[in-house]
Each structure stands twice: as structure tokens, then as C-alpha cells.
Write a protein that holds these residues in place. Structure first.
Motif: not given
Length: 385
Positions: A137-160
Motif C-alpha cells: 500500500l505504501q507504493s500506491v500511485k493514485t494522487k490527490a493533490i490539493r489545489e486551493g479548497d479542492e483535491y484533484v484525484v487521479n489514478g486507477s484502482k482494481t479488485f474493488i
């Protein structure tokens, strides 16, 4: 063998078991084949469960939950397992997703999501695993980068689990991509957010009615108030604190599956004849069933102890790792023995043993692989003095 009642049971839980059993027998058991064909449960199953008070059982009443304990969750898990169903992701919705929000959410977050999860209006999922990470889990690539009052989430998940039907997902993401564990945060992402999309329902060897899916996040914007916890970087610790309950849930379902397999196979070996007599008449059958009964009883006793400890807030991480390791490995052994006793019919999906055999295999993988459980246990062993 005399019937055995778990030591953590009481009259209130006996009454609740009757309710859970009635619901599972009426709403789940007749529809198992339909769920498998559709690769998901009927959406209104969630609403029916909510109407009966079977969702968010261990969430306080002030947030719309049942005000119960993990014992109530365990009973529902057992009664679902005894119908032979592996499709309905209620244990994840109830015992995992809701508890992340309860443990780490703000009052606003709790009131926004938990009552809707309790009613069945909202189905919950948690998105940890990625195509290239698995247990790391320490190596997840999905990002949630803060821009002002929002997080911008990019990435993919599997086996959910619950991926195709989820209305809200707790996403494991890096708010600081430069860090490993300390860069991870948990973000609440509503599934109607622009940029969120679902991939296919995955084609698994077992649990075919469970809507295990791929999820994609492309510039998904959510308010910074959707962060779980008081500050960024707490996600990895939050995960480690909640994983023991997830692993106990797996162990409970494994034991219930063993007990179902034992009952079904005892019926089969008494009814099925070979060489002019019931299969039960052969010494090998009796010996094998004696092994199965013993495995189920030992696993049940250990899990009952773990449930008792958990109810008292005393279940430690190595002990629940032992329970998850033991029960998942032993459940597969039991399924293998019982499938063999069914002969060719054991390989036919119309028999519960065939489905159980395939469904149980993933128990040694999800919620931490057997190898990870062994690593956790080994780390807890004292060095010689």
C-alpha cells in the motif's frame, strides 16, 4: 455432536440471529443464481436490508446505525454465508467502510454519509488496491493533490468490492507523492463526481456474483473537507488500525463457510451410494469427515475467542493475523476434502461445494495475503533471551 453456542452470544443476539436468518433465507438464498448471472446483487437488496435494520449494525444510533456491536456484524456474516452466498458485499459496507467514516470522519461527514449507508440509499466501497501495488500500500500511485479548497484525484484502482454499485468510495491516495507511508491520505469520493468512472466487473474464478470492479479517477475534484482525519498523511496509520476488523470479518466468514460445507457434505455422503451402500459406510469417508469436523470446531473456538477479545477492545494485530491465516488456509483444506468426497459432482457449479471451493480461495489473498499474515506474526515473536 451437541450443538455449540458461541460464548459471546446472549438473548438479544439470539433474537437478532432469527431476524438475520429470516432475511437471508428470504431475500438472498433464492436469488443466488440470479446474482451470479448478473455479476452483482439486485440494487434493492440494499434498501430491503436497510428497511430491516441490517445495515451499519455497529454504528451508533445517532448516525442512523443499529447501535450494536461487532457481534451483530458477525451474526449477519454467518447467516449470509450459510445461504451459500458470496455476492452481497454487506460485510465491507457495514464493518469496514462505515467504520472508517465513524472512526476518522468529522461530525459533518458522519451525518452526511452514515444515515444514508444505514438506509441502503448509499452503498460504500474502499479503493486500496492498484494494478501494480497489491499488498504494498505504501507504493500506491493514485494522487490527490490539493489545489486551493479542492483535491484533484487521479489514478486507477482494481479488485474493488461493491465497485459497480457503490455510491461513495474511500480512496487511498498520495497527498504527498514524494513520501511513502507518510504521504498517504484517505479521501471520500462520491461516485457522481465528474471524472469518476467504472471499468468492467472483473471475471473471477469465484465470488462471481460480487461486483468486484475497476475504478478510474481522472481529474476528480472534491472539497478538501472530504479528507478523512485531521490532517494529511494519516491514511496509512488509519488503514493499519482498521485492517484487524477486516481480517476478523474474513475469519468469521471462513468459519461459517466451513460449517456450511460440513453440513452439506454430511448430507451428501449419507444420501449418495457407491458399490451398493452410502458413501458414509466407507471408513475413509468417516475419517475425512472427522478431520473436517475437527478443523471447523478448532477454527470456531479460535474465532469465538477473537470476537470476545474484539468486543472488549483487546484484540491485537498479531492474534487477528493468526486467525485470518489459520481460518483462510483451513477453510480451503476443508473445501478440498469435501469436494473430493463429492466425486465428479463436486466439480459441478450446481453443488454448493463447488462454489464454496472456488469462493474461498481468495480468502488467502485479500485483506492481506497469507504471506503478509506470517510476516506480521513473525515480527511479534519474542527473541530468545
Amino acid at each position: 455432536m451437541p450443538a455449540r453456542r458461541s460464548p459471546w452470544m446472549d438473548q438479544d443476539l439470539d433474537d437478532f440471529r432469527d431476524l438475520a436468518r429470516t432475511f437471508c433465507e428470504k431475500e438472498i438464498k433464492p436469488n443466488v443464481d440470479t446474482f451470479i448471472a448478473n455479476k452483482q446483487v439486485d440494487r434493492d437488496l440494499w434498501n430491503k436490508a436497510g428497511d430491516q435494520g441490517l445495515l451499519c449494525l455497529s454504528i451508533p444510533e445517532e448516525y442512523g446505525g443499529g447501535g450494536g456491536t461487532f457481534a451483530h456484524e458477525a451474526i449477519l456474516i454467518e447467516e449470509q454465508a450459510r445461504t451459500g452466498d458470496s455476492s452481497w458485499g454487506a460485510s465491507l459496507h457495514n464493518g469496514i467502510v462505515a467504520h472508517y467514516i465513524l472512526a476518522y470522519g468529522t461530525e459533518e461527514q458522519k451525518h452526511a454519509w452514515l444515515p444514508k449507508m444505514a438506509s441502503g440509499e448509499v452503498v460504500g466501497a474502499i479503493a486500496m488496491t492498484e494494478p501494480g501495488t497489491g499488498s504494498d500500500l505504501q507504493s500506491v500511485k493514485t494522487k490527490a493533490i490539493r489545489e486551493g479548497d479542492e483535491y484533484v484525484v487521479n489514478g486507477s484502482k482494481t479488485f474493488i468490492t461493491n465497485g459497480a454499485q457503490a455510491d461513495v468510495v474511500i480512496v487511498v491516495a498520495k497527498t504527498n507523492p514524494e513520501e511513502a507511508a507518510s504521504g498517504i491520505s484517505l479521501i471520500i469520493v462520491p461516485c457522481d463526481a465528474p471524472g469518476f468512472s467504472r471499468g468492467r466487473v472483473l471475471d473471477k474464478i469465484g465470488m462471481k456474483g460480487q461486483d468486484t470492479s475497476e475504478l478510474f479517477f481522472e481529474d476528480v475534484r472534491v472539497p478538501v473537507t472530504n479528507l478523512l482525519g485531521t490532517e494529511e498523511g494519516q491514511g496509512f496509520i488509519q488503514l493499519m488500525m482498521q485492517l484487524p476488523q477486516e481480517r476478523l470479518i474474513v475469519a468469521v466468514s471462513n468459519v461459517a463457510a466451513m460449517e456450511l460445507i460440513l453440513d452439506e457434505t454430511m448430507r451428501y455422503v449419507h444420501d449418495r451410494e457407491a458399490f451398493g451402500r452410502p458413501i458414509w459406510g466407507f471408513q475413509n469417508t468417516k475419517f475425512k469427515m472427522a478431520e473436517v469436523a475437527t478443523e471447523a470446531r478448532v477454527a470456531r473456538s479460535f474465532v469465538d475467542e477473537c470476537i470476545g477479545l474484539h468486543l472488549e477492545g483487546q484484540l491485537d494485530i498479531p492474534t487477528v493475523a493468526m486467525a485470518k491465516l489459520w481460518c483462510s488456509e483451513r477453510a480451503q483444506k476443508v473445501a478440498d476434502i469435501c469436494l473430493q468426497l463429492h466425486g465428479g459432482y463436486g466439480y459441478m457449479n450446481e453443488y454448493p461445494i463447488a462454489r464454496a471451493w472456488a469462493d474461498l480461495r481468495v480468502s488467502q489473498i485479500y485483506a492481506g495475503t497469507s504471506e503478509i499474515m506470517k510476516e506480521i506474526i513473525a515480527r511479534s515473536l519474542p527473541a530468545p533471551v
